[in-house]
Design a protein around this motif. Sequence first.
Motif, PDB file in Angstrom:
ATOM      1  N   ARG A 126       0.737  -1.201  -0.148  1.00 53.35           N
ATOM      2  CA  ARG A 126      -0.026   0.023   0.137  1.00 53.35           C
ATOM      3  C   ARG A 126       0.960   1.274  -0.029  1.00 53.35           C
ATOM      4  O   ARG A 126       2.096   1.212   0.313  1.00 53.35           O
ATOM      5  CB  ARG A 126      -0.875   0.010   1.294  1.00 53.35           C
ATOM      6  N   PRO A 127       0.163   2.424  -0.364  1.00 55.57           N
ATOM      7  CA  PRO A 127       0.997   3.759  -0.389  1.00 55.57           C
ATOM      8  C   PRO A 127       1.432   3.846   1.051  1.00 55.57           C
ATOM      9  O   PRO A 127       0.436   3.752   2.074  1.00 55.57           O
ATOM     10  CB  PRO A 127       0.100   4.711  -0.966  1.00 55.57           C
ATOM     11  N   VAL A 128       2.646   4.394   1.377  1.00 56.79           N
ATOM     12  CA  VAL A 128       2.933   4.628   2.622  1.00 56.79           C
ATOM     13  C   VAL A 128       2.519   5.960   3.086  1.00 56.79           C
ATOM     14  O   VAL A 128       3.147   7.177   2.491  1.00 56.79           O
ATOM     15  CB  VAL A 128       4.570   4.456   3.140  1.00 56.79           C
ATOM     16  N   ILE A 129       2.143   6.405   4.294  1.00 58.16           N
ATOM     17  CA  ILE A 129       1.455   7.640   4.703  1.00 58.16           C
ATOM     18  C   ILE A 129       2.404   7.971   6.060  1.00 58.16           C
ATOM     19  O   ILE A 129       2.271   7.126   7.266  1.00 58.16           O
ATOM     20  CB  ILE A 129       0.132   7.784   5.016  1.00 58.16           C
ATOM     21  N   GLY A 130       3.397   8.701   6.104  1.00 61.26           N
ATOM     22  CA  GLY A 130       4.207   8.923   7.229  1.00 61.26           C
ATOM     23  C   GLY A 130       3.427   9.867   8.226  1.00 61.26           C
ATOM     24  O   GLY A 130       2.690  10.623   7.787  1.00 61.26           O
ATOM     25  N   ILE A 131       3.625   9.768   9.282  1.00 59.66           N
ATOM     26  CA  ILE A 131       2.761  10.485  10.618  1.00 59.66           C
ATOM     27  C   ILE A 131       3.914  11.088  11.512  1.00 59.66           C
ATOM     28  O   ILE A 131       4.375  10.298  12.337  1.00 59.66           O
ATOM     29  CB  ILE A 131       1.659   9.654  11.195  1.00 59.66           C
ATOM     30  N   THR A 132       3.869  12.297  11.738  1.00 59.53           N
ATOM     31  CA  THR A 132       5.014  12.795  12.631  1.00 59.53           C
ATOM     32  C   THR A 132       4.440  12.638  14.042  1.00 59.53           C
ATOM     33  O   THR A 132       2.971  12.738  14.280  1.00 59.53           O
ATOM     34  CB  THR A 132       5.201  14.343  12.524  1.00 59.53           C
ATOM     35  N   ASP A 133       5.166  12.442  14.914  1.00 59.73           N
ATOM     36  CA  ASP A 133       4.919  12.164  16.419  1.00 59.73           C
ATOM     37  C   ASP A 133       5.645  13.154  17.321  1.00 59.73           C
ATOM     38  O   ASP A 133       6.710  13.247  17.646  1.00 59.73           O
ATOM     39  CB  ASP A 133       5.045  10.783  16.849  1.00 59.73           C
TER      40      ASP A 133
END
Length: 600
Positions: free
Chosen positions: A41-48
């Motif tokens: 799947r397409p990768v969606i980065g999420i900042t933390d």
Amino acid sequence: MADALNGLKQGLTHYGDAGFSLFLRKAFIKAMGYSDKALERPVIGITDTFSGYNACNRSVPDIIEAVKRGVMLAGGLPIEFPVVSVHEAFSHPTSMYLRNLMAMDVEELVRAQPMDAVVLIGGCDKTVPALLMGAASVDLPAILTVAGPMITGSHKGERLGACTDCRRFWGQHRAGLFDELEIEEIGNKLAAGPGTCMVMGTASTMALVSEAMGMMLPGGAAIPAVQADRLRHAEATGERAVMLASEKLRPSQIMTKNSLANALRVLQAVGGSTNAVVHLAAIAGRLGFDLDLEELDQIGAETPVLVDLKPSGRYYMEDLFKAGGLTAVLREINHLIDKECITVTGKTLGENMAMQPASWPNDVVRPIEDPVHRGGGIRVLRGNLAPKGAIIKQAAATPGLLKHTGRAVVFTSLEDMADRIDAPDLDVNADDILVLQNAGPKGGPGMPEAGCMPIPRKLAVAGVKDMVRISDGRMSGTAFGTVVLHVSPEAAVGGPLSLVRNGDLIRLDVEEGLLELLIDESELVRRRSEWTPPSHTHVERGYAKLYFDEVLQAEDGCDFNFLRAKPREVLSATSGRNCRDQRRPTNMDSSAAGGRSLSG
């Protein structure tokens, strides 16, 4: 879908064999329990930005889970990653000193790790601008959401909240109205839950101007941190991130000159924090253009303050949310904004506004014909004391002090102010002008929020609540008073502010936009010949060296010169010569970064 968007296949680690690089990457990430189907799947980065030091971000883990849910509902693979977390009250010497470090962290980690789009989660003053600065530089599809404001607390039946009321009560404590026991009791109630300050401070301002710029889904800026709507907005943000990856809609297509003009318009209309001027200037520099202070001034002349929130008004952010949030403000200034700007929704700002629920009468967002303050919240000042400009939040000032000539009472540093401001023998009266030097980008360092200097104790006890105060530092968006800020060039690089002496007369005329030191030019020339830079700027190693070598002045957002899309040719404030080789004086112990140089 992953092949078209690259997914895990993009930005492979250099091992000299691309096939092996991808094989190794998938082998290691499978240790997280992912299946091959998930990894396609397409990768969606999420900042933390969560940290145990950051109460503003206490609810971020819940927001991350909601974003992940939205990503998965839209067919993407969410992968969270941490970035530097900066909190106002826990950052030495000041959070502004570390904002550029966070922006570099965001830029490099987004660029280095495989992702097709990134969700930026901010909360607390410097995190949102740092996220947007980094996103602007890497220019990968990005979308912002925020932690949201706190709910209010209560003390003896009086509604209160951080941090305007922090400052108000502390000032009353300094004046002797509250003893140690009661001020501690008040301190237990000011921050009633997770989230950012619930007044129109920097965090609230940056959330609103970011939504106005189009980097956040409509309605997201004002939702309180504890509301279920906050999580629903986060879920929708995750869903939209997957679509952004497919559409390849980039920050540079959203954060344009016109959308930043909308942000300035909203900044004035909401009575927002002066800090937003610095942050928007830094974002503009990352995008390849300059923030025009004259445009800010013109926009202010056209745009009254409409939002009745502390520190310029009465209410709090949860009240703005209940009144319809940013959309209610935008509809009042509908004729003044560019509604054709594209947003992260893929639609224009005008289309987004039309899709929101109808507005309704309320006391929080005033009609444009009956504003809280006419003439804008922020005014730009110029004169021989601020050749490159200074600003004042006139909406939060005492009207009678906006045209004032007074005698300078000078503090040469933060330490000098701390040592003498409450001295019984301080030569000061209510008509004087307090001047703080060496609190700017290099002088602080980090341009600390010390510009709202405390009223000297002997005057506070006598009932004085405001004085004209001038510095090259910043002021918290939660603060109030007749405070001139961001004087540029700063004292630490030899700007005119460094030449002010006790007893000099200074003239402030906000209506005319003037800030003048009433001293003969020949005397200024003599004083200038004797000026030397403060010793704490002489740093030889680490981040401190990078900071002092590269940080620019307030009008350029205090960003690092080499991170701008078009770096400045930095000139010496005293000689006018290129000073790239002059900005790093010698003879300073390398441990200075841990001692006086960063002590604020």
